[in-house]
Motif scaffolding. Structure first.
Motif, short mmCIF file in Angstrom:
data_model
loop_
_atom_site.label_atom_id
_atom_site.label_comp_id
_atom_site.label_asym_id
_atom_site.label_seq_id
_atom_site.Cartn_x
_atom_site.Cartn_y
_atom_site.Cartn_z
N UNK A 70 0.75 -1.23 0.05
CA UNK A 70 0.09 -0.03 0.10
C UNK A 70 0.88 1.19 0.01
N UNK A 112 -8.38 8.86 -1.25
CA UNK A 112 -8.93 10.23 -0.58
C UNK A 112 -9.35 11.04 -1.56
N UNK A 127 -12.78 9.75 -3.14
CA UNK A 127 -13.97 9.54 -2.12
C UNK A 127 -14.30 11.21 -1.80
N UNK A 165 -2.20 1.96 11.49
CA UNK A 165 -2.08 1.37 10.12
C UNK A 165 -1.20 2.03 9.28
N UNK A 172 -0.75 5.47 8.53
CA UNK A 172 -1.43 6.65 7.73
C UNK A 172 -0.62 7.98 8.53
N UNK A 230 -2.19 12.90 5.73
CA UNK A 230 -3.13 12.03 5.02
C UNK A 230 -4.64 12.05 5.77
N UNK A 237 -8.19 13.73 4.73
CA UNK A 237 -9.52 13.26 4.82
C UNK A 237 -10.40 14.04 5.50
N UNK A 277 -12.47 3.47 5.10
CA UNK A 277 -11.54 3.61 4.30
C UNK A 277 -10.19 3.19 5.15
N UNK A 333 -7.99 -0.46 4.32
CA UNK A 333 -6.50 -0.27 3.93
C UNK A 333 -5.78 -1.55 4.12
N UNK A 334 -5.05 -2.19 3.24
CA UNK A 334 -4.30 -3.49 3.38
C UNK A 334 -3.45 -3.22 2.14
N UNK A 335 -2.37 -4.22 2.02
CA UNK A 335 -1.51 -4.50 0.97
C UNK A 335 -1.59 -5.78 0.31
N UNK A 379 -3.69 -3.00 -1.97
CA UNK A 379 -5.16 -2.29 -1.67
C UNK A 379 -6.04 -2.39 -2.92
N UNK A 421 -8.27 -0.20 -4.61
CA UNK A 421 -8.63 1.26 -4.40
C UNK A 421 -10.07 1.18 -4.98
N UNK A 480 -12.50 0.14 -2.42
CA UNK A 480 -12.49 0.96 -1.15
C UNK A 480 -13.26 2.33 -1.59
N UNK A 481 -13.17 2.92 -2.40
CA UNK A 481 -13.83 4.07 -2.87
C UNK A 481 -15.19 3.62 -3.15
N UNK A 541 -16.99 3.42 0.41
CA UNK A 541 -16.92 4.65 1.12
C UNK A 541 -18.28 5.66 0.66
N UNK A 542 -18.21 5.56 -0.78
CA UNK A 542 -19.49 6.15 -1.39
C UNK A 542 -20.69 5.54 -0.98
#
Lengths: 101, 227
Positions: A1, A10, A13, B33, B35, B39, B43, B56, B60-62, B64, B66, B69-70, B73-74
């Motif tokens: 990641x 980010x 979203x 995590x 972050x 970042x 957010x 979100x 998050x993982x590796x 990920x 994308x 996740x998006x 969240x939406x």
């Protein structure tokens, strides 16, 4: 990641969320042509909040349900949000520290 | 206008206790995590939606995925479309520029406080904005303290602080209650939400059960008006 991955997420979203916030408001005039839309929107606050919280309350277990019922009772009788909320938190805290039952 | 901003800000202060806690928990999770605070701050400023931010960070993982996740969240934030639509009456005399600005600051909390206050006495769009500012600032401070001082709050759950958010909304819903029809709808919506939450793999149950509940509400009240 990588950092780029996080920033990409980010970015999208943020754009999507803003679009949702604004489009609901800007399209609401066009929604008006639907019959009874006013009754529908009038009820949205309550149904949306209920859908958001009830499953989580159930997941908290019996103490969550008891605390919620007490919250409702206090709100119904005294109509004081802060009192209702803090009593519920206090009850949950007592329970988790093994002081209740 | 200034007064309304201030009133809105103050009316959201009680809730901000739970928003602060919620933010602090997010801050703590972010450190675990990996972050960066920048970042997290991005957010907070540009997404500004607690449950989506939690999701979100949680996803998050590796490596990920994308788009998953998006979209997830939406999906949770889809409720902001309905929230926006329900706010129409507040914005009747507001310019487009102000609409575009104010809407970014609308949150579950400030919206719920505004709607329940508006039922008792009319409030303006600046009340909503003041509430949004309050939540925005507190949310930012909450995540900041969680991120940098997280180790001091070793276990927020022990103090029942995770329940504050749920208790608060329970109280707000109770204040919205008016007629017997409401009670029927509230109970049905709650049951549907619990069932759908188990059946659906994602957060879409929030939207679906709200929709079903509100459709039933229309049906019940329309029939009553016709009689």
């Amino acid at each position: 990641m990588s950092n780029i991955d996080i920033l990409t997420i980010i970015f999208f979203v943020a754009i999507g969320t803003y679009t949702l916030r604004v489009s609901g408001l800007l399209l609401s005039n066009r929604l008006k042509k639907f019959k009874n839309i006013d009754i529908f929107l009038d009820s949205i606050p309550a149904t949306l909040l209920i859908s958001l919280i009830v499953p989580s309350i159930i997941k908290t277990g019996l103490i969550g349900i008891i605390a919620s019922l007490i919250t409702i009772l206090i709100m119904y009788k005294v109509k004081n949000v802060l009192l209702a909320m803090s009593t519920a938190v206090f009850i949950v805290a007592l329970y988790r520290n093994g002081l209740l039952f | 206008m200034k007064n309304e901003l201030k009133n809105g800000f103050m009316a959201n202060l009680p809730i901000s206790i739970s928003v602060f806690t919620y933010g602090a928990v997010l801050g703590i999770i972010c450190t675990s995590k990996g972050i960066s605070f920048l970042q997290l701050a991005l957010m907070n400023i540009f997404i500004f939606a607690g449950s989506a931010q939690f999701l979100i960070v949680d996803m998050l993982s590796s490596p990920v995925n994308i788009s998953v996740v998006v979209w997830s969240a939406l999906l949770i934030n889809l409720r902001y479309f309905l929230i926006g639509a329900s706010l129409n009456e507040f914005f009747t005399n507001t310019s487009l520029k102000k609409r575009l600005f104010i809407m970014h600051f609308v949150t579950d909390e400030s919206w719920a406080v505004t709607m329940s206050k508006n039922k008792k006495q009319g409030v303006s769009v600046f009340f909503l904005l003041g509430g949004g500012f309050c939540i925005f600032i507190v949310w930012f401070l909450g995540t900041l303290s969680g991120y940098y001082f997280g180790e001091f709050i070793s276990n927020p759950k022990l103090y029942g602080l995770d329940f504050a958010f749920l208790a608060l909304f329970t109280a707000i819903i109770t204040s919205m209650y008016k007629t017997k029809n409401d009670l029927i709808i509230y109970l049905i919506t709650a049951i549907i939400a619990v069932l759908l939450e188990k059946l659906l793999a994602n957060m879409s149950y929030i939207i679906f059960s709200a929709f079903i509940g509100s459709f039933l509400y229309v049906y019940l009240n329309k029939r009553q008006n016709d009689e």
